[in-house]
Design a protein around this motif. Structure first.
Motif, PDB file in Angstrom:
ATOM      1  N   ASP A 449      -1.763   2.897  -3.775  1.00  0.00           N
ATOM      2  CA  ASP A 449      -3.038   3.175  -4.442  1.00  0.00           C
ATOM      3  C   ASP A 449      -3.482   1.978  -5.276  1.00  0.00           C
ATOM      4  OD1 ASP A 449      -3.289   5.651  -3.334  1.00  0.00           O
ATOM      5  OD2 ASP A 449      -2.401   6.730  -5.039  1.00  0.00           O
ATOM      6  N   ILE A 450      -2.517   1.277  -5.876  1.00  0.00           N
ATOM      7  CA  ILE A 450      -2.846   0.056  -6.629  1.00  0.00           C
ATOM      8  C   ILE A 450      -3.373  -1.018  -5.673  1.00  0.00           C
ATOM      9  CG2 ILE A 450      -1.867  -1.815  -8.007  1.00  0.00           C
ATOM     10  CD1 ILE A 450       0.032   0.200  -9.250  1.00  0.00           C
ATOM     11  N   LEU A 451      -2.690  -1.139  -4.510  1.00  0.00           N
ATOM     12  CA  LEU A 451      -3.160  -2.125  -3.519  1.00  0.00           C
ATOM     13  C   LEU A 451      -4.568  -1.799  -3.038  1.00  0.00           C
ATOM     14  CD1 LEU A 451       0.036  -2.639  -1.325  1.00  0.00           C
ATOM     15  CD2 LEU A 451      -0.825  -4.093  -3.168  1.00  0.00           C
ATOM     16  N   LYS A 452      -4.871  -0.512  -2.847  1.00  0.00           N
ATOM     17  CA  LYS A 452      -6.206  -0.115  -2.392  1.00  0.00           C
ATOM     18  C   LYS A 452      -7.273  -0.442  -3.443  1.00  0.00           C
ATOM     19  CE  LYS A 452      -4.526   3.617   0.583  1.00  0.00           C
ATOM     20  NZ  LYS A 452      -4.442   5.073   0.775  1.00  0.00           N
ATOM     21  N   VAL A 453      -6.931  -0.279  -4.717  1.00  0.00           N
ATOM     22  CA  VAL A 453      -7.888  -0.651  -5.774  1.00  0.00           C
ATOM     23  C   VAL A 453      -8.109  -2.159  -5.782  1.00  0.00           C
ATOM     24  CG1 VAL A 453      -8.223  -0.723  -8.267  1.00  0.00           C
ATOM     25  CG2 VAL A 453      -7.359   1.360  -7.202  1.00  0.00           C
ATOM     26  N   ARG A 454      -7.020  -2.894  -5.553  1.00  0.00           N
ATOM     27  CA  ARG A 454      -7.124  -4.354  -5.593  1.00  0.00           C
ATOM     28  C   ARG A 454      -7.933  -4.902  -4.422  1.00  0.00           C
ATOM     29  NH1 ARG A 454      -1.969  -8.549  -5.242  1.00  0.00           N
ATOM     30  NH2 ARG A 454      -3.178 -10.502  -5.350  1.00  0.00           N
ATOM     31  N   TYR A 455      -7.633  -4.419  -3.184  1.00  0.00           N
ATOM     32  CA  TYR A 455      -8.263  -4.988  -1.993  1.00  0.00           C
ATOM     33  C   TYR A 455      -9.449  -4.160  -1.461  1.00  0.00           C
ATOM     34  CZ  TYR A 455      -4.096  -7.908  -1.830  1.00  0.00           C
ATOM     35  OH  TYR A 455      -3.098  -8.787  -2.139  1.00  0.00           O
ATOM     36  N   GLU A 456      -9.646  -2.980  -2.046  1.00  0.00           N
ATOM     37  CA  GLU A 456     -10.752  -2.099  -1.664  1.00  0.00           C
ATOM     38  C   GLU A 456     -10.747  -1.839  -0.161  1.00  0.00           C
ATOM     39  OE1 GLU A 456     -14.124  -4.107  -3.348  1.00  0.00           O
ATOM     40  OE2 GLU A 456     -13.770  -3.239  -5.339  1.00  0.00           O
ATOM     41  N   ASP A 457     -11.875  -2.061   0.508  1.00  0.00           N
ATOM     42  CA  ASP A 457     -11.984  -1.728   1.932  1.00  0.00           C
ATOM     43  C   ASP A 457     -11.267  -2.727   2.832  1.00  0.00           C
ATOM     44  OD1 ASP A 457     -13.500   0.438   1.255  1.00  0.00           O
ATOM     45  OD2 ASP A 457     -15.411  -0.624   1.450  1.00  0.00           O
ATOM     46  N   ALA A 458     -10.723  -3.789   2.253  1.00  0.00           N
ATOM     47  CA  ALA A 458     -10.071  -4.813   3.075  1.00  0.00           C
ATOM     48  C   ALA A 458      -8.666  -4.406   3.504  1.00  0.00           C
ATOM     49  CB  ALA A 458     -10.017  -6.135   2.310  1.00  0.00           C
ATOM     50  N   ILE A 459      -8.197  -3.270   3.033  1.00  0.00           N
ATOM     51  CA  ILE A 459      -6.829  -2.853   3.379  1.00  0.00           C
ATOM     52  C   ILE A 459      -6.830  -1.396   3.823  1.00  0.00           C
ATOM     53  CG2 ILE A 459      -6.185  -2.112   1.032  1.00  0.00           C
ATOM     54  CD1 ILE A 459      -3.396  -3.304   1.613  1.00  0.00           C
ATOM     55  N   SER A 460      -6.030  -1.109   4.833  1.00  0.00           N
ATOM     56  CA  SER A 460      -5.871   0.246   5.348  1.00  0.00           C
ATOM     57  C   SER A 460      -4.377   0.558   5.397  1.00  0.00           C
ATOM     58  CB  SER A 460      -6.493   0.374   6.742  1.00  0.00           C
ATOM     59  OG  SER A 460      -6.199   1.638   7.305  1.00  0.00           O
ATOM     60  N   ILE A 461      -3.992   1.613   4.681  1.00  0.00           N
ATOM     61  CA  ILE A 461      -2.567   1.965   4.584  1.00  0.00           C
ATOM     62  C   ILE A 461      -2.381   3.401   5.045  1.00  0.00           C
ATOM     63  CG2 ILE A 461      -0.562   2.215   3.072  1.00  0.00           C
ATOM     64  CD1 ILE A 461      -1.815   0.118   1.250  1.00  0.00           C
ATOM     65  N   MET A 492      -2.983 -13.515   4.917  1.00  0.00           N
ATOM     66  CA  MET A 492      -2.906 -14.978   5.004  1.00  0.00           C
ATOM     67  C   MET A 492      -3.924 -15.544   6.002  1.00  0.00           C
ATOM     68  SD  MET A 492       1.008 -16.248   4.592  1.00  0.00           S
ATOM     69  CE  MET A 492       1.736 -16.355   2.969  1.00  0.00           C
ATOM     70  N   GLU A 493      -4.088 -14.866   7.132  1.00  0.00           N
ATOM     71  CA  GLU A 493      -5.016 -15.369   8.134  1.00  0.00           C
ATOM     72  C   GLU A 493      -6.006 -14.298   8.574  1.00  0.00           C
ATOM     73  OE1 GLU A 493      -2.919 -17.099  11.383  1.00  0.00           O
ATOM     74  OE2 GLU A 493      -1.878 -18.589  10.133  1.00  0.00           O
ATOM     75  N   ASN A 494      -5.937 -13.102   7.973  1.00  0.00           N
ATOM     76  CA  ASN A 494      -6.851 -12.019   8.315  1.00  0.00           C
ATOM     77  C   ASN A 494      -7.661 -11.613   7.090  1.00  0.00           C
ATOM     78  OD1 ASN A 494      -5.726 -11.893  10.904  1.00  0.00           O
ATOM     79  ND2 ASN A 494      -4.153 -10.442  10.235  1.00  0.00           N
ATOM     80  N   THR A 495      -8.827 -11.015   7.367  1.00  0.00           N
ATOM     81  CA  THR A 495      -9.654 -10.488   6.269  1.00  0.00           C
ATOM     82  C   THR A 495      -9.405  -9.006   6.062  1.00  0.00           C
ATOM     83  OG1 THR A 495     -11.470 -10.081   7.816  1.00  0.00           O
ATOM     84  CG2 THR A 495     -11.458 -12.207   6.642  1.00  0.00           C
ATOM     85  N   HIS A 496      -8.668  -8.410   6.945  1.00  0.00           N
ATOM     86  CA  HIS A 496      -8.369  -6.979   6.821  1.00  0.00           C
ATOM     87  C   HIS A 496      -6.893  -6.748   7.147  1.00  0.00           C
ATOM     88  CE1 HIS A 496      -8.221  -2.668   7.891  1.00  0.00           C
ATOM     89  NE2 HIS A 496      -9.192  -2.560   6.997  1.00  0.00           N
ATOM     90  N   ALA A 497      -6.264  -5.961   6.300  1.00  0.00           N
ATOM     91  CA  ALA A 497      -4.828  -5.675   6.476  1.00  0.00           C
ATOM     92  C   ALA A 497      -4.645  -4.217   6.884  1.00  0.00           C
ATOM     93  CB  ALA A 497      -4.069  -5.952   5.189  1.00  0.00           C
ATOM     94  N   GLU A 498      -3.779  -4.013   7.874  1.00  0.00           N
ATOM     95  CA  GLU A 498      -3.421  -2.666   8.307  1.00  0.00           C
ATOM     96  C   GLU A 498      -1.897  -2.502   8.178  1.00  0.00           C
ATOM     97  OE1 GLU A 498      -4.772  -1.867  12.202  1.00  0.00           O
ATOM     98  OE2 GLU A 498      -6.905  -2.102  11.729  1.00  0.00           O
ATOM     99  N   ILE A 499      -1.524  -1.487   7.395  1.00  0.00           N
ATOM    100  CA  ILE A 499      -0.094  -1.256   7.127  1.00  0.00           C
ATOM    101  C   ILE A 499       0.223   0.197   7.466  1.00  0.00           C
ATOM    102  CG2 ILE A 499       1.731  -1.247   5.387  1.00  0.00           C
ATOM    103  CD1 ILE A 499       0.096  -3.320   3.842  1.00  0.00           C
ATOM    104  N   ILE A 500       1.313   0.404   8.227  1.00  0.00           N
ATOM    105  CA  ILE A 500       1.758   1.753   8.607  1.00  0.00           C
ATOM    106  C   ILE A 500       3.204   1.941   8.125  1.00  0.00           C
ATOM    107  CG2 ILE A 500       2.161   3.377  10.485  1.00  0.00           C
ATOM    108  CD1 ILE A 500       0.148   1.795  12.152  1.00  0.00           C
ATOM    109  N   ILE A 501       3.396   3.016   7.363  1.00  0.00           N
ATOM    110  CA  ILE A 501       4.734   3.344   6.826  1.00  0.00           C
ATOM    111  C   ILE A 501       5.154   4.670   7.445  1.00  0.00           C
ATOM    112  CG2 ILE A 501       6.096   3.773   4.746  1.00  0.00           C
ATOM    113  CD1 ILE A 501       3.785   2.305   3.216  1.00  0.00           C
ATOM    114  N   LYS A 502       6.339   4.686   8.054  1.00  0.00           N
ATOM    115  CA  LYS A 502       6.816   5.898   8.726  1.00  0.00           C
ATOM    116  C   LYS A 502       8.252   6.225   8.297  1.00  0.00           C
ATOM    117  CE  LYS A 502       4.151   5.714  13.045  1.00  0.00           C
ATOM    118  NZ  LYS A 502       4.259   5.667  14.537  1.00  0.00           N
TER     119      LYS A 502
END
Length: 595
Positions: A449-461, A492-502
């Motif tokens: 949730d902290i990462l989502k506040v920091r990166y806003e729409d640029a990150i998907s978790i 580092m080289e992308n404008t959008h990050a996608e992270i999946i935790i399972k």
């Protein structure tokens, strides 16, 4: 200096050939008589002591049950309603049922099958009314003779009623607030409970053991078989004696009686056992007659003695070989426990076995000292690895809060502070290093949730959590560094990050994976991680560069789980990385919920 085996053998032959008649016909029978008498005294006293302890434990339990009933709130409420003139029948019926249920539960939970009855003075009872209570023998003994412990009797009003004998403990039932007495509480214990234990108190083969009152009545069932004269004389001396236990010698009709007694702490009960000397030493007398005819066999016995004597050497050595087998398997504890079973005389063999036993003890102590030192070192290394994470995380989070405050995003500052507070609450719980996996995932949700506040729409978790994995035990702080690295290398080289935790559970293993769309790992970095000796925590502590978070996690897991932990890295340059942790778990942690 040792008494040599050769000299000992010569000495034995001489004794057995020169004085066999004296030894067999006079000394041995007299010695047997003395030994049997002493052993009988000691064994009887020991058994009586054991029975006394057992009786104390049973009667204390009965007394505790009676006292629990007396002070129980439901009992007191029932008394108050019975005393009140305004109580309705419905209230009385309800409170009686409540008391019945509670008494039933106490009976069911009692390992000695004790039951409890409660009566008012007029005979009103919880289980059933007793209209002739004042005429019952046990009640008269209690009310007229002030006897709290009642001898064996049948009680048709006990709960539950079975046609068997019981002994009872009776105490007054009174209102603890007004101290007015309203009736009695009767705790029944089966007489067989005391009789079965009493049967284990033996006195020779024909001795008689009874549990008596000070007046000579049998507290249990059955009759007293001791002659009345012996019984009366013995009880008179016991009652007048200041000793709590002892031995009385009495005679009657030409027989000498040995009477053992012990005054018990229960009422005026006395543990009473007696036997005649002719019964006690009957076998010794028979033995003495038979030994007179065996003197002619002494020479043969000397040959057998030499054979048996040689076995005294072989048998201890054989047992020592068995102890050495334990040591060969590395079982020093088993060897230590086995060594006392080796009985040896004070000769050369005995000396070797004694030294061997001391050597085992010393080796076992040294191994334990080394093992405890390794445990302390392992714990210190684990704490050092754990300390690498928190400062790094705190620095990043505070930078996020500072950046948001500089942009005037007060709501986001508040949200991040709340998330941080929850994480700090989790981090500062130092009572255990092991938590349910569900609680660790809740911690990660606050972090993401902290990462989502920091990166806003640029990150998907995305967090996919199997319900079966929530209660599985896991060490703390093993997912956060992986998620943090995933976010870092995805941008580092992308404008959008996608992270999946399972989290997935398969049989006795749990799989935790973190997948991203970052820059991936080079083959060199992957090989370095796969080939690193994670058992050596000094390598992990000294790690520098981009892999410190991952090495920290792998190092802590390896240090804690050993061979029960493995991992897999699937990574491709410019396409992303997937790190999978595989842990063999044992049992569940019943979590009370995450904050």
């Amino acid at each position: 200096m040792f008494f040599s085996l050769r000299n000992r053998l010569f000495f034995i032959f001489t004794i057995m050939l020169t004085v066999p008649f004296i030894v067999l016909s006079i000394i041995i029978p007299s010695w047997f008589t003395s030994v049997i008498e002493d052993q009988t005294k000691n064994n009887t006293i020991d058994m009586m002591d054991q029975y006394s302890l057992y009786l104390d434990s049973v009667t204390v339990q009965a007394e505790d049950l009676g006292k629990q009933v007396l002070v129980n709130q439901t009992t007191q409420q029932w008394l108050q309603l019975e005393e009140s003139d305004n109580a309705s029948l419905a209230e009385l019926h309800f409170i009686r049922n409540e008391l019945k249920i509670w008494l039933s539960s106490m009976t069911l939970n009692n390992s000695n099958t004790m039951s409890i009855s409660v009566f008012l003075n007029d005979g009103t009872g919880i289980w059933t009314n007793h209209p002739f209570l004042s005429e019952v023998e046990w009640f008269q003994e209690y009310s007229e003779k002030n006897q709290r412990w009642i001898k064996a009797h049948t009680d048709a009003y006990q709960q539950p009623y079975v046609q068997s004998y019981v002994n009872s403990f009776v105490i007054p039932l009174y209102d603890i607030y007004t101290l007015n007495q309203f009736g009695v509480i009767k705790v029944n214990l089966p007489s067989t409970l005391l009789e079965t234990a009493l049967e284990k108190v033996t006195l020779g083969e024909n001795g008689r053991v009874h549990l008596l009152s000070s007046t000579g009545e049998n507290v249990l069932t059955g009759s007293v078989s001791t002659p009345e004269v012996v019984l009366d004389d013995s009880l008179r001396e016991i009652v007048n004696s200041a000793k709590s236990k002892g031995l009385i010698e009495s005679s009657h009709n030409g027989e000498e009686y040995l009477v053992f007694y012990q005054k018990l702490s229960v009422g005026d009960w006395i543990l009473f056992s007696e036997i005649t000397k002719s019964e006690l030493f009957s076998k010794v007398n028979q033995l003495q007659n038979r030994l007179l005819y065996t003197s002619g066999l002494i020479f043969i016995l000397t040959i057998l003695a030499s054979y048996l004597f040689s076995t005294n050497i072989v048998r201890p050595l054989g047992k020592m070989t068995k102890a050495m087998e334990y040591i060969e398997r590395g079982d020093f504890t088993g060897a230590t426990h086995y060594m006392p079973s080796i009985k040896t005389p004070n000769d050369e063999v005995g000396y070797h076995i004694k030294v061997f036993n001391q050597t085992i003890d010393q080796l076992n102590k040294l191994i334990k000292i080394e093992y405890e030192a390794n445990l302390r070192r392992k714990d210190a290394e684990y704490k050092a690895l754990l300390l690498q994470i928190n400062p790094h995380f705190m620095n990043n989070t505070l930078e996020i809060i500072g950046g948001l405050a500089a942009q005037g995003k007060n709501k986001d500052v508040i949200n991040v502070s709340v998330y941080l507070g929850r994480m700090m609450s989790y981090s500062l719980n130092t009572l255990t290093d092991v938590v349910p996996l569900g609680k660790e995932i809740n911690y990660i949700r606050n972090f993401t949730d902290i990462l989502k506040v920091r990166y806003e729409d640029a990150i998907s978790i995305s967090i996919v959590e199997e319900p079966e994995t929530k209660s599985l035990p896991i060490i703390k702080f093993i997912i956060q560094p992986l998620v943090e690295n995933a976010a870092k290398y995805s941008f580092m080289e992308n404008t959008h990050a996608e992270i999946i935790i399972k989290t997935v559970k398969e049989e006795d293993q749990v799989f935790i994976s973190v997948e991203d769309n970052g820059i991936g790992m080079s083959e060199g970095v992957k090989l370095d991680l796969m080939n690193a000796d994670m058992n050596d925590s000094t390598i992990v502590l000294a790690s520098k560069g981009t892999s410190i978070g991952l090495k920290n996690v792998l190092g802590r897991l390896k240090l804690y789980y050993g061979d029960d932990f493995s991992f897999q890295i699937d990574s491709e340059r410019n396409k992303g990385t997937k790190i999978t942790l595989c842990i063999k778990v044992k049992g569940d942690i019943h979590d009370e919920g995450a904050n």
